[in-house]
Design a protein around this motif. Structure first.
Motif, PDB file in Angstrom:
ATOM      1  N   TYR A  35       0.848  -1.192   0.000  1.00  0.00           N
ATOM      2  CA  TYR A  35       0.000   0.000   0.000  1.00  0.00           C
ATOM      3  C   TYR A  35       0.886   1.245   0.000  1.00  0.00           C
ATOM      4  O   TYR A  35       1.983   1.252   0.575  1.00  0.00           O
ATOM      5  CB  TYR A  35      -0.894   0.051   1.245  1.00  0.00           C
ATOM      6  CG  TYR A  35      -2.065  -0.906   1.226  1.00  0.00           C
ATOM      7  CD1 TYR A  35      -1.914  -2.234   1.609  1.00  0.00           C
ATOM      8  CD2 TYR A  35      -3.326  -0.479   0.840  1.00  0.00           C
ATOM      9  CE1 TYR A  35      -2.995  -3.099   1.611  1.00  0.00           C
ATOM     10  CE2 TYR A  35      -4.415  -1.339   0.836  1.00  0.00           C
ATOM     11  CZ  TYR A  35      -4.227  -2.651   1.218  1.00  0.00           C
ATOM     12  OH  TYR A  35      -5.304  -3.516   1.212  1.00  0.00           O
ATOM     13  N   GLN A  37       0.664   5.361   1.021  1.00  0.00           N
ATOM     14  CA  GLN A  37      -0.141   6.350   1.722  1.00  0.00           C
ATOM     15  C   GLN A  37       0.536   7.704   1.670  1.00  0.00           C
ATOM     16  O   GLN A  37       1.585   7.922   2.283  1.00  0.00           O
ATOM     17  CB  GLN A  37      -0.396   5.933   3.167  1.00  0.00           C
ATOM     18  CG  GLN A  37      -1.385   6.836   3.895  1.00  0.00           C
ATOM     19  CD  GLN A  37      -1.729   6.337   5.290  1.00  0.00           C
ATOM     20  OE1 GLN A  37      -0.924   5.671   5.931  1.00  0.00           O
ATOM     21  NE2 GLN A  37      -2.925   6.658   5.762  1.00  0.00           N
ATOM     22  N   ASP A  42      -5.773   8.187   2.581  1.00  0.00           N
ATOM     23  CA  ASP A  42      -5.959   6.819   3.020  1.00  0.00           C
ATOM     24  C   ASP A  42      -4.993   5.916   2.253  1.00  0.00           C
ATOM     25  O   ASP A  42      -4.534   6.269   1.171  1.00  0.00           O
ATOM     26  CB  ASP A  42      -7.398   6.371   2.796  1.00  0.00           C
ATOM     27  CG  ASP A  42      -7.844   6.538   1.352  1.00  0.00           C
ATOM     28  OD1 ASP A  42      -8.134   7.675   0.961  1.00  0.00           O
ATOM     29  OD2 ASP A  42      -7.863   5.534   0.629  1.00  0.00           O
ATOM     30  N   PRO A  43      -4.660   4.762   2.821  1.00  0.00           N
ATOM     31  CA  PRO A  43      -3.750   3.858   2.121  1.00  0.00           C
ATOM     32  C   PRO A  43      -4.343   3.387   0.792  1.00  0.00           C
ATOM     33  O   PRO A  43      -5.494   2.971   0.726  1.00  0.00           O
ATOM     34  CB  PRO A  43      -3.609   2.688   3.094  1.00  0.00           C
ATOM     35  CG  PRO A  43      -3.989   3.236   4.428  1.00  0.00           C
ATOM     36  CD  PRO A  43      -5.041   4.261   4.161  1.00  0.00           C
ATOM     37  N   GLN A  44      -3.544   3.485  -0.247  1.00  0.00           N
ATOM     38  CA  GLN A  44      -3.973   3.061  -1.578  1.00  0.00           C
ATOM     39  C   GLN A  44      -3.296   1.741  -1.926  1.00  0.00           C
ATOM     40  O   GLN A  44      -2.068   1.628  -1.860  1.00  0.00           O
ATOM     41  CB  GLN A  44      -3.599   4.120  -2.610  1.00  0.00           C
ATOM     42  CG  GLN A  44      -4.366   5.429  -2.459  1.00  0.00           C
ATOM     43  CD  GLN A  44      -5.829   5.274  -2.789  1.00  0.00           C
ATOM     44  OE1 GLN A  44      -6.193   4.663  -3.787  1.00  0.00           O
ATOM     45  NE2 GLN A  44      -6.695   5.827  -1.924  1.00  0.00           N
ATOM     46  N   PHE A  45      -4.098   0.779  -2.349  1.00  0.00           N
ATOM     47  CA  PHE A  45      -3.575  -0.533  -2.677  1.00  0.00           C
ATOM     48  C   PHE A  45      -2.754  -0.473  -3.962  1.00  0.00           C
ATOM     49  O   PHE A  45      -3.169   0.104  -4.965  1.00  0.00           O
ATOM     50  CB  PHE A  45      -4.745  -1.504  -2.841  1.00  0.00           C
ATOM     51  CG  PHE A  45      -4.344  -2.853  -3.366  1.00  0.00           C
ATOM     52  CD1 PHE A  45      -4.626  -3.211  -4.666  1.00  0.00           C
ATOM     53  CD2 PHE A  45      -3.688  -3.745  -2.555  1.00  0.00           C
ATOM     54  CE1 PHE A  45      -4.265  -4.457  -5.158  1.00  0.00           C
ATOM     55  CE2 PHE A  45      -3.314  -5.003  -3.030  1.00  0.00           C
ATOM     56  CZ  PHE A  45      -3.606  -5.347  -4.343  1.00  0.00           C
TER      57      PHE A  45
END
Lengths: 116, 110
Positions: A35, A37, A42-45
């Protein structure tokens, strides 16, 4: 209990350089996720691997690549770095398909990448 | 598709309660809840798998509605240590990734 180990914890690179982040999952976990961030985001995959095969792909740039090795550790390679790549990169691991419990995902402490 | 959380931010005094909602436009396999403090990794709180499920520990609990499209996180008698950003994460099953929600920033003040 052993957790997800990431290295390095902090990394400073110049634009157009290359960086490699490493991730060692919790023992017996066969699935690894990456991920990204950014500040206040927000954390992005980015990408995931199950049993050393890519299992899912998210918003990973073409300049980035990753793989999972025979010992289940994973490496994220980032080339032609841009200023916008500066972020906190998390690796996470879980037990994969077939466990019947839902894949609870455990995160590492993250690797701070700063591109200057 | 990213789940939507509400509220975006909330400030509580110690001892007050809060509810954070997470909504998806389609039925989910599971919903995860995480708390993240600034500059740290998200910390897993709990996972819900079944429609109508409720679970919790200590003063933090969560529910998953029957249609499995909405989950709520309940924080009761909040403590200063509850401060952080709460994310729900949705999962479509198997070994698929968790997609994080928009986040709710919670601050508990004395």
């Amino acid at each position: 209990a052993a957790g997800v180990i990431q290295s390095p914890r902090h990394l400073i690179k110049e634009k157009r350089e290359t960086a490699t982040l490493k991730c060692y999952p919790i023992p017996r976990h066969d699935t690894v996720y990456w991920y990204q961030q950014g500040p206040g985001q927000d954390p992005q995959f980015l990408i995931s691997f199950y049993e050393k095969m890519q299992s899912d792909k998210g918003s990973i740039p073409d300049r980035f690549s990753a793989q999972q090795f025979s010992d289940y550790h994973s490496e994220l390679n980032m080339s032609s770095l841009e200023l916008g790549d500066s972020a906190l990169y998390f690796c996470a691991s879980s037990l994969g398909l077939g466990q019947g419990l839902g894949n609870t995902i455990y995160f590492g402490e993250g690797s701070w990448l700063t591109v200057v | 598709q990213q789940p939507v959380q509400s509220p975006q931010a909330v400030i509580l005094r110690e001892g007050e309660d809060a509810v954070i909602n997470c909504s998806s436009s389609k039925a989910l396999y599971s919903v995860h809840w995480y708390r993240q403090k600034h500059g740290e990794a998200p910390v897993f709180l709990m996972i819900l798998l079944k429609g109508g499920e409720q679970k919790g520990h200590d003063k933090i609990s969560a529910s998953f509605n029957e249609k499995k499209q909405q989950s709520s996180l309940y924080l009761t008698a909040s403590q200063l240590s509850y401060s952080g950003t709460y994310f729900c994460g949705i999962n479509s099953g198997g070994y698929q990734k968790v997609t994080f929600g928009t986040g709710t920033k919670l601050q508990v003040i004395p």
